[in-house]
Scaffold this motif. Structure first.
Motif, PDB file in Angstrom:
ATOM      1  N   ARG A  87       0.836  -1.201   0.000  1.00  0.00           N
ATOM      2  CA  ARG A  87       0.000   0.000   0.000  1.00  0.00           C
ATOM      3  C   ARG A  87       0.875   1.257   0.000  1.00  0.00           C
ATOM      4  O   ARG A  87       1.840   1.359   0.746  1.00  0.00           O
ATOM      5  CB  ARG A  87      -0.905   0.030   1.233  1.00  0.00           C
ATOM      6  N   GLY A  88       0.524   2.207  -0.879  1.00  0.00           N
ATOM      7  CA  GLY A  88       1.247   3.470  -0.931  1.00  0.00           C
ATOM      8  C   GLY A  88       2.559   3.414  -1.684  1.00  0.00           C
ATOM      9  O   GLY A  88       3.319   4.397  -1.682  1.00  0.00           O
ATOM     10  N   SER A 108      -3.912  -7.276  -5.104  1.00  0.00           N
ATOM     11  CA  SER A 108      -4.302  -6.850  -3.761  1.00  0.00           C
ATOM     12  C   SER A 108      -3.248  -5.876  -3.239  1.00  0.00           C
ATOM     13  O   SER A 108      -2.043  -6.112  -3.393  1.00  0.00           O
ATOM     14  CB  SER A 108      -4.399  -8.042  -2.805  1.00  0.00           C
ATOM     15  N   TYR A 109      -3.713  -4.786  -2.632  1.00  0.00           N
ATOM     16  CA  TYR A 109      -2.814  -3.819  -1.996  1.00  0.00           C
ATOM     17  C   TYR A 109      -2.776  -4.140  -0.504  1.00  0.00           C
ATOM     18  O   TYR A 109      -3.816  -4.117   0.157  1.00  0.00           O
ATOM     19  CB  TYR A 109      -3.299  -2.401  -2.267  1.00  0.00           C
ATOM     20  N   VAL A 110      -1.606  -4.471  -0.018  1.00  0.00           N
ATOM     21  CA  VAL A 110      -1.484  -5.039   1.330  1.00  0.00           C
ATOM     22  C   VAL A 110      -0.422  -4.294   2.137  1.00  0.00           C
ATOM     23  O   VAL A 110       0.437  -3.600   1.576  1.00  0.00           O
ATOM     24  CB  VAL A 110      -1.109  -6.540   1.256  1.00  0.00           C
ATOM     25  N   PRO A 111      -0.451  -4.444   3.469  1.00  0.00           N
ATOM     26  CA  PRO A 111       0.601  -3.844   4.305  1.00  0.00           C
ATOM     27  C   PRO A 111       1.954  -4.492   4.038  1.00  0.00           C
ATOM     28  O   PRO A 111       2.037  -5.636   3.578  1.00  0.00           O
ATOM     29  CB  PRO A 111       0.129  -4.134   5.735  1.00  0.00           C
ATOM     30  N   PHE A 112       3.008  -3.744   4.362  1.00  0.00           N
ATOM     31  CA  PHE A 112       4.373  -4.226   4.192  1.00  0.00           C
ATOM     32  C   PHE A 112       4.582  -5.555   4.920  1.00  0.00           C
ATOM     33  O   PHE A 112       5.274  -6.445   4.432  1.00  0.00           O
ATOM     34  CB  PHE A 112       5.338  -3.158   4.721  1.00  0.00           C
ATOM     35  N   GLU A 113       3.950  -5.687   6.091  1.00  0.00           N
ATOM     36  CA  GLU A 113       4.118  -6.897   6.907  1.00  0.00           C
ATOM     37  C   GLU A 113       3.591  -8.143   6.198  1.00  0.00           C
ATOM     38  O   GLU A 113       4.135  -9.246   6.366  1.00  0.00           O
ATOM     39  CB  GLU A 113       3.403  -6.724   8.249  1.00  0.00           C
ATOM     40  N   ASN A 158      14.207  -9.701  -0.388  1.00  0.00           N
ATOM     41  CA  ASN A 158      13.950  -8.284  -0.659  1.00  0.00           C
ATOM     42  C   ASN A 158      12.916  -8.152  -1.772  1.00  0.00           C
ATOM     43  O   ASN A 158      13.248  -8.223  -2.952  1.00  0.00           O
ATOM     44  CB  ASN A 158      15.255  -7.585  -1.054  1.00  0.00           C
ATOM     45  N   HIS A 159      11.657  -7.930  -1.385  1.00  0.00           N
ATOM     46  CA  HIS A 159      10.564  -7.956  -2.361  1.00  0.00           C
ATOM     47  C   HIS A 159      10.277  -6.603  -2.999  1.00  0.00           C
ATOM     48  O   HIS A 159       9.517  -6.515  -3.957  1.00  0.00           O
ATOM     49  CB  HIS A 159       9.285  -8.475  -1.700  1.00  0.00           C
TER      50      HIS A 159
END
Length: 246
Positions: free
Chosen positions: A30-31, A52-57, A66-67
């Protein structure tokens, strides 16, 4: 790469799309900003890829590497075009049997359904590009390898597949609790396609409007529905029973 069904990194996913790899879903932080991420999002929209837009976690749970804010699931199987799948089945059998899955989201249910489909002689499984369960390692395992044996196609909309099947002389029957007609009163002897819905919402109303028949299973207990993979197995084996040795 973490495994054969996952890639990560913005540029790597962009190149995979350009190479027409069978991407099931892309997870984006996200962001996430930058020219490359904009290019990736444009390619995703152009190719109708599930995103899907997801949190870094969430991305950190998907891979330890390293994605760069992007992880993509690559299908371990190849999907056919709908027309190719249907035409091949019609050439091989006079009365083929197809299975359409409307927004099924659980990979293990998907795998169990694929396994039953292979055991009951289903000639093709059709799923929607967006919102459908991906073919993951769990899907393959649950299917007991049947995912490599049953032809599958992805479509933009399940309704498009229904219209094409109907135009090809295939009768489409939807499994729905919103009907008075029992499965055992519907003929599955001719060329037909069975539609199963998602685990929580069932078949979407717009799909129900265009099918030829709806049918339900009798439920004699207190629970109001069956697991979708179990219900699908009952429908498919009723087709086997009706068709006998044909």
């Amino acid at each position: 790469m973490k495994n054969a069904t996952q890639i990560y990194g913005v540029r790597a996913v962009i190149e995979a799309i350009h190479a027409q790899k069978p991407i099931d879903k892309v997870f984006i932080q996200r962001g996430l900003k930058g020219d490359l991420s904009k290019e990736l999002e444009g390619l995703i929209r152009k190719n109708g890829i599930n995103v899907s837009y997801v949190p870094f976690e969430k991305l950190n749970r998907l891979t330890k590497d390293n994605h760069q804010g992007v992880v993509a699931n690559i299908s371990p199987i190849s999907f056919q075009e709908l027309e190719e799948l249907v035409e091949a089945a019609m050439e091989q059998k006079e009365k083929p049997l197809f299975l359409l899955l409307d927004q099924l989201s659980d990979v293990r249910n998907f795998g169990a359904i694929i396994r039953t489909a292979e055991c009951t002689g289903v000639d093709g499984i059709i799923i929607q590009k967006k919102g459908a369960a991906p073919v993951t390692a769990d899907t393959i395992k649950t299917s007991a390898g049947a995912a490599f044996l049953v032809p599958m196609a992805k479509v933009d909309h399940i309704k498009d597949a229904i219209f094409y099947l109907q135009a090809s002389g295939v009768t489409v029957i939807a499994a729905s609790e919103k009907t008075e007609q029992l499965l055992y009163d519907v003929s599955l002897k001719d060329a037909c396609a069975i539609v199963m819905g998602s685990e929580d919402k069932g078949i979407s109303p717009s799909v129900l409007k265009v099918v030829d028949h709806t049918a339900k299973l009798p439920l004699l207990g207190e629970i109001g529905s069956l697991n979708v993979s179990v219900a699908c197995a009952v429908f498919l084996y009723e087709a086997v029973r009706q068709r006998g040795s044909q």
